[in-house]
Design a protein around this motif. Sequence first.
Motif, PDB file in Angstrom:
ATOM      1  N   ASN A  45       0.787   4.606   2.391  1.00  0.00           N
ATOM      2  CA  ASN A  45      -0.108   3.854   3.260  1.00  0.00           C
ATOM      3  C   ASN A  45       0.634   3.366   4.496  1.00  0.00           C
ATOM      4  O   ASN A  45       1.448   2.465   4.418  1.00  0.00           O
ATOM      5  N   PRO A  46       0.363   3.986   5.637  1.00  0.00           N
ATOM      6  CA  PRO A  46       1.082   3.576   6.845  1.00  0.00           C
ATOM      7  C   PRO A  46       0.728   2.152   7.292  1.00  0.00           C
ATOM      8  O   PRO A  46       1.480   1.540   8.039  1.00  0.00           O
ATOM      9  N   SER A  47      -0.400   1.620   6.842  1.00  0.00           N
ATOM     10  CA  SER A  47      -0.811   0.284   7.286  1.00  0.00           C
ATOM     11  C   SER A  47      -0.319  -0.787   6.327  1.00  0.00           C
ATOM     12  O   SER A  47      -0.351  -0.622   5.119  1.00  0.00           O
ATOM     13  N   HIS A  48       0.128  -1.929   6.905  1.00  0.00           N
ATOM     14  CA  HIS A  48       0.558  -3.041   6.061  1.00  0.00           C
ATOM     15  C   HIS A  48      -0.584  -3.976   5.737  1.00  0.00           C
ATOM     16  O   HIS A  48      -0.455  -4.875   4.932  1.00  0.00           O
ATOM     17  N   THR A  49      -1.703  -3.827   6.434  1.00  0.00           N
ATOM     18  CA  THR A  49      -2.794  -4.790   6.260  1.00  0.00           C
ATOM     19  C   THR A  49      -4.035  -4.177   5.633  1.00  0.00           C
ATOM     20  O   THR A  49      -4.772  -4.865   4.941  1.00  0.00           O
ATOM     21  N   LEU A  50      -4.282  -2.889   5.890  1.00  0.00           N
ATOM     22  CA  LEU A  50      -5.456  -2.252   5.283  1.00  0.00           C
ATOM     23  C   LEU A  50      -5.032  -1.679   3.932  1.00  0.00           C
ATOM     24  O   LEU A  50      -4.524  -0.568   3.848  1.00  0.00           O
ATOM     25  N   HIS A  51      -5.242  -2.479   2.904  1.00  0.00           N
ATOM     26  CA  HIS A  51      -4.700  -2.119   1.599  1.00  0.00           C
ATOM     27  C   HIS A  51      -5.532  -1.068   0.887  1.00  0.00           C
ATOM     28  O   HIS A  51      -6.732  -1.008   1.026  1.00  0.00           O
ATOM     29  N   LYS A  52      -4.833  -0.266   0.084  1.00  0.00           N
ATOM     30  CA  LYS A  52      -5.508   0.684  -0.803  1.00  0.00           C
ATOM     31  C   LYS A  52      -5.480   0.180  -2.227  1.00  0.00           C
ATOM     32  O   LYS A  52      -6.148   0.698  -3.105  1.00  0.00           O
ATOM     33  N   VAL A  53      -4.637  -0.817  -2.464  1.00  0.00           N
ATOM     34  CA  VAL A  53      -4.443  -1.355  -3.801  1.00  0.00           C
ATOM     35  C   VAL A  53      -4.780  -2.834  -3.729  1.00  0.00           C
ATOM     36  O   VAL A  53      -4.428  -3.499  -2.758  1.00  0.00           O
ATOM     37  N   SER A  54      -5.465  -3.330  -4.740  1.00  0.00           N
ATOM     38  CA  SER A  54      -5.884  -4.720  -4.659  1.00  0.00           C
ATOM     39  C   SER A  54      -6.053  -5.347  -6.036  1.00  0.00           C
ATOM     40  O   SER A  54      -6.215  -4.657  -7.042  1.00  0.00           O
ATOM     41  N   GLU A  55      -6.023  -6.682  -6.030  1.00  0.00           N
ATOM     42  CA  GLU A  55      -6.259  -7.439  -7.252  1.00  0.00           C
ATOM     43  C   GLU A  55      -7.769  -7.604  -7.441  1.00  0.00           C
ATOM     44  O   GLU A  55      -8.472  -7.944  -6.496  1.00  0.00           O
ATOM     45  N   ILE A  56      -8.237  -7.361  -8.654  1.00  0.00           N
ATOM     46  CA  ILE A  56      -9.645  -7.633  -8.952  1.00  0.00           C
ATOM     47  C   ILE A  56      -9.761  -8.887  -9.810  1.00  0.00           C
ATOM     48  O   ILE A  56     -10.569  -9.759  -9.556  1.00  0.00           O
ATOM     49  N   TYR A  57      -8.923  -8.959 -10.833  1.00  0.00           N
ATOM     50  CA  TYR A  57      -8.988 -10.115 -11.726  1.00  0.00           C
ATOM     51  C   TYR A  57      -7.613 -10.353 -12.332  1.00  0.00           C
ATOM     52  O   TYR A  57      -6.655  -9.669 -11.991  1.00  0.00           O
ATOM     53  N   ASP A  58      -7.533 -11.310 -13.265  1.00  0.00           N
ATOM     54  CA  ASP A  58      -6.253 -11.720 -13.829  1.00  0.00           C
ATOM     55  C   ASP A  58      -5.377 -10.545 -14.254  1.00  0.00           C
ATOM     56  O   ASP A  58      -4.181 -10.535 -13.998  1.00  0.00           O
ATOM     57  N   ARG A  59      -5.987  -9.564 -14.948  1.00  0.00           N
ATOM     58  CA  ARG A  59      -5.203  -8.463 -15.489  1.00  0.00           C
ATOM     59  C   ARG A  59      -5.738  -7.113 -15.028  1.00  0.00           C
ATOM     60  O   ARG A  59      -5.456  -6.089 -15.645  1.00  0.00           O
ATOM     61  N   ILE A  60      -6.539  -7.127 -13.963  1.00  0.00           N
ATOM     62  CA  ILE A  60      -7.165  -5.884 -13.519  1.00  0.00           C
ATOM     63  C   ILE A  60      -6.815  -5.592 -12.063  1.00  0.00           C
ATOM     64  O   ILE A  60      -6.946  -6.455 -11.196  1.00  0.00           O
ATOM     65  N   GLY A  61      -6.371  -4.373 -11.827  1.00  0.00           N
ATOM     66  CA  GLY A  61      -6.054  -3.939 -10.471  1.00  0.00           C
ATOM     67  C   GLY A  61      -6.925  -2.754 -10.086  1.00  0.00           C
ATOM     68  O   GLY A  61      -7.546  -2.109 -10.942  1.00  0.00           O
ATOM     69  N   PHE A  62      -6.952  -2.478  -8.780  1.00  0.00           N
ATOM     70  CA  PHE A  62      -7.861  -1.483  -8.225  1.00  0.00           C
ATOM     71  C   PHE A  62      -7.101  -0.656  -7.207  1.00  0.00           C
ATOM     72  O   PHE A  62      -6.312  -1.195  -6.427  1.00  0.00           O
ATOM     73  N   ALA A  63      -7.312   0.657  -7.222  1.00  0.00           N
ATOM     74  CA  ALA A  63      -6.726   1.511  -6.199  1.00  0.00           C
ATOM     75  C   ALA A  63      -7.788   2.495  -5.749  1.00  0.00           C
ATOM     76  O   ALA A  63      -8.648   2.884  -6.543  1.00  0.00           O
ATOM     77  N   ALA A  64      -7.750   2.886  -4.481  1.00  0.00           N
ATOM     78  CA  ALA A  64      -8.788   3.772  -3.977  1.00  0.00           C
ATOM     79  C   ALA A  64      -8.255   4.662  -2.880  1.00  0.00           C
ATOM     80  O   ALA A  64      -7.307   4.311  -2.176  1.00  0.00           O
ATOM     81  N   VAL A  65      -8.884   5.834  -2.743  1.00  0.00           N
ATOM     82  CA  VAL A  65      -8.607   6.723  -1.615  1.00  0.00           C
ATOM     83  C   VAL A  65      -9.944   7.178  -1.050  1.00  0.00           C
ATOM     84  O   VAL A  65     -10.966   7.104  -1.717  1.00  0.00           O
ATOM     85  N   GLY A  66      -9.911   7.637   0.185  1.00  0.00           N
ATOM     86  CA  GLY A  66     -11.133   8.129   0.817  1.00  0.00           C
ATOM     87  C   GLY A  66     -11.494   7.286   2.020  1.00  0.00           C
ATOM     88  O   GLY A  66     -10.606   6.806   2.728  1.00  0.00           O
ATOM     89  N   ARG A  67     -12.792   7.102   2.224  1.00  0.00           N
ATOM     90  CA  ARG A  67     -13.255   6.333   3.402  1.00  0.00           C
ATOM     91  C   ARG A  67     -13.013   4.865   3.169  1.00  0.00           C
ATOM     92  O   ARG A  67     -13.502   4.282   2.202  1.00  0.00           O
TER      93      ARG A  67
END
Lengths: 223, 255
Positions: A45-67
């Motif tokens: 990910n060339p961007s430091h601010t537009l994340h592809k990975v994120s926190e959803i909840y205490d023990r759940i994470g999210f990753a995405a690709v595409g638009r």
Amino acid sequence: MSLPFYVAPEQQMKDRAEFARKGISRGRSVVVLRYRDGIAFVAENPSHTLHKVSEIYDRIGFAAVGRYNEFENLRIAGIQYADLRGYSYDRRDVTGRGLANQYAQQLGAAFSSGIDKPFEVELSVAELGQTADQDQIFRIGFDGTIFDEPGFTVIGGAAETLHAAIGKSFAADADLGDAVKLASAGFSDGVALEVAVLDRTRTQVRTFRRVGTVELNQLLGNH
Amino acid sequence: MENSGTVELTSSFSHYAARVAPESLPKPTDTGAELAPHGTTIVAAAFTNGVVMAGDRRATMGNIIAQRDIEKVFTADEYTIIGIAGVAGIAIELVRLFQVELQHYEKVEGLPLSLDGKANRLGALVRSNLSQAMAGLAVIPMLAGWDLQRQQGRIFSYDATGGRYEETGFHAIGSGAAFARGSLKKTHRPELGEEEAIAAAIRSLYDAADDDSATGGPDLARKIFPVVMSASHQGVRQLTSDQVAAITTRVLEML
């Protein structure tokens, strides 16, 4: 009034799948893999601010690709779903499986509806179990298909090639440095990495943690 | 989860919940004030590089002691503490909502609210309880936290209409507040260290319990002591029961 042309459902699905696949294949990949102390998300990910990975909840994470606009909406919808569930019931009642199902429903509905444009995204939802054998990694395709991945998953353009390469030397008990090195080995050179973990050793309720540049350089051994 | 590709882009959890699941939020009722337990005194005091908050452990229902070990001081997030006086059921629900509200914003936006932003949000949540407050089911919170931008501890008090007031030095809310404030007026100085500020807060709760029947003093027999939390640049920490017991014992010896 003119009647729309008849298009066979098989053809329609094929066209829609091709449309979505084309959109996703242009994107850079994300690898989600288990390591000794939890689950790591490694993204090109060339961007430091537009994340592809994120926190959803205490023990759940999210990753995405595409638009970006599409998966950003899905990310926020996931946080809303999880927070509302945790507030209405209890924090322990928010599960990665429940969230992955919600995403599968939403993506599937858009894909097979004749009106909406299919999502041009591929998602991964990971949940950190109380013990390592309860860790769960899900991959959700643009058409709502959902896969329960045993040790690691790859989403994005070069998913198949990366999957084959990582599969050769993947070990669930590797340390974080080795896991990040393995995940990023197939990435194109010189692109910045976005790394985050669900860390079982954390004492806080929230286990999601972003790995900063300094720590990342230490992990990769370039000082 | 919404079934279309678009999500209403709000970073506020309470707005979202009010729209999709209003039944999950605290609802106005106009009776029952005398049936509900009331939480009582909370104090906060600033020290050189942080702020402490302490609350007694008593909840009352009329002239009955409803609970001896209720907790009325909570961590709102990593750098903020919320204490709450008034109808216990609504108070605890308000705290839960506020905690989710802060975390929700942080996750959606990718960075936490400023301390002023947190204080304003809490005011709005209190205001939404106004109709219940008019029916006698008032809850009054107090917010204390470490301001990361200003690098100092700050204290905010509220009224039932959601009015937000910044306090300098120290503040107290609840039935024993007048006595606690009187005590802090004599013992609190801005140059206190953390442990001295904690001692002053515990002393003020003791003084409040001395004169207000709804405030519980330290219960040495059952080992029930005030809940004490401290916020500084290192975040919020809660003192263990043993730590509070040690400071309480010292305060009592000095009386």
